[in-house]
Design an enzyme around this catalytic site. Structure first.
Site, short mmCIF file in Angstrom:
data_model
loop_
_atom_site.label_atom_id
_atom_site.label_comp_id
_atom_site.label_asym_id
_atom_site.label_seq_id
_atom_site.Cartn_x
_atom_site.Cartn_y
_atom_site.Cartn_z
CB THR A 50 -0.96 0.07 1.11
OG1 THR A 50 -1.56 -1.13 1.19
CG2 THR A 50 -1.85 1.16 1.07
CE1 TYR A 138 -0.07 -9.41 3.49
CE2 TYR A 138 1.84 -8.01 2.60
CZ TYR A 138 0.31 -8.31 2.82
OH TYR A 138 -0.32 -7.54 2.14
CE LYS A 166 -1.11 -7.02 5.50
NZ LYS A 166 -0.61 -5.95 4.77
CB VAL A 206 -1.60 -5.32 9.20
CG1 VAL A 206 -1.09 -4.43 8.17
CG2 VAL A 206 -0.90 -5.66 10.34
#
Length: 296
Positions: A50, A138, A166, A206
């Site tokens: 992001t 992640y 995550k 998150v």
């Protein structure tokens, strides 16, 4: 089962605001970090997808960490993205992030080259061994092309420096088993699954939508962990238009458009992303308003 959240409960993966000439808007970086902290965040994730990390240089990434760390002080944890699909460069990024003051490292599964699980495990172990900064795995197979399989997560969770996951796998059943087997603190990495993942033992989020609805997410979390699950469900349902609307195209594109509509520094995106069209912005405005967000 009570699992400690190592980075707090509410984190958002912050965008990197760019000016019209596509240089970084450093004043905007500071303003956005303060906005997130003021809206109830325990932590800020920098240099992730992001944040358009594939398009920022190592030097820019380091400066982003330093600036946001200065803004946050002791008010929020700073977790820095530090992984790509090449292990030796990832290790260097981890060391640079640690030296810049990051409180944690977000390390994505190596993407595109589709390593076997043994290679994935070796990559994460190398990252966890590189510094003393704790690591959040992640898992986002929709982007990387390969998942971190449950057995691999359980194995990696035994590493003393791997402290969280995550989860953006979109498989609540698989994550349920991972939590039961390993006890690893799991953060939802898919906003629309925030509440479902809490229900199977996740410790927090998150988020991406935390840019626009951080206070609502804070209340959702606080309600859930105080036992008011009915209120959590009410907030979840209220935010469904925002969750859906933010990802009608790539999340950074529409998050920046949303911030611009809110009078906050979103700015431009760098190629290969492209700015939201007028039609996309019109739809986004409707989605945000349907979720209770005040926009112009």
């Amino acid at each position: 089962m009570s699992i400690h959240p190592p980075f707090g409960r509410l984190l958002t993966a912050m965008v990197t605001p760019f000016k019209d000439d596509l240089s970084i808007d450093w004043d905007g970086v500071e303003k956005l970090a303060e906005h997130l902290i003021q809206s109830g965040h325990d932590g800020i994730v920098l240099n992730g997808t992001t944040g358009e990390a594939p398009t920022t240089s190592d030097e820019e990434k380091v400066e982003i960490i330093k600036i946001v760390k200065k803004v946050a002080g002791s008010r929020a944890k700073i977790v820095a993205g530090a992984g790509n699909n090449e292990t030796s460069h990832s290790v260097e990024q981890a060391k640079m992030a640690a030296n810049a003051g990051a409180d944690g490292l977000l390390v994505v599964t190596p993407y595109y080259n589709k390593p076997p699980q043994a290679g994935i495990a070796a990559h994460f172990n190398a990252m966890a061994d590189a510094t003393d900064v704790p690591v959040m795995l992640y898992d986002i197979p929709g982007r990387t092309g390969v998942q971190i399989e449950p057995d691999t997560i359980v194995q990696l969770a035994a590493h003393p420096n791997i402290v969280a996951l995550k989860d953006a796998k979109g498989d609540v059943a698989s994550t349920s088993w991972v939590i039961k087997r390993s006890g690893i603190p799991v953060y939802s990495g898919d906003d629309i699954l925030n509440l479902p993942l809490l229900s199977v033992g996740a410790v927090g989020f998150v988020s991406v939508c935390g840019h626009t609805v951080g206070r609502d997410l804070r209340e959702l979390l606080d309600s859930w962990f105080s036992g008011n699950t009915a209120r959590s469900l009410e907030i979840h349902q209220k935010l469904l238009p925002v969750y859906t609307g933010t990802f009608r195209t790539q999340g950074a594109i529409l998050t920046k458009a949303a911030l611009n509509l809110m009078g906050l520094p979103g700015g431009k995106v760098r190629l290969p992303l492209v700015d939201a069209t007028s039609a996309q912005i019109t739809q986004l405005r409707e989605d945000l308003r349907a979720g209770g967000v005040k926009v112009k």
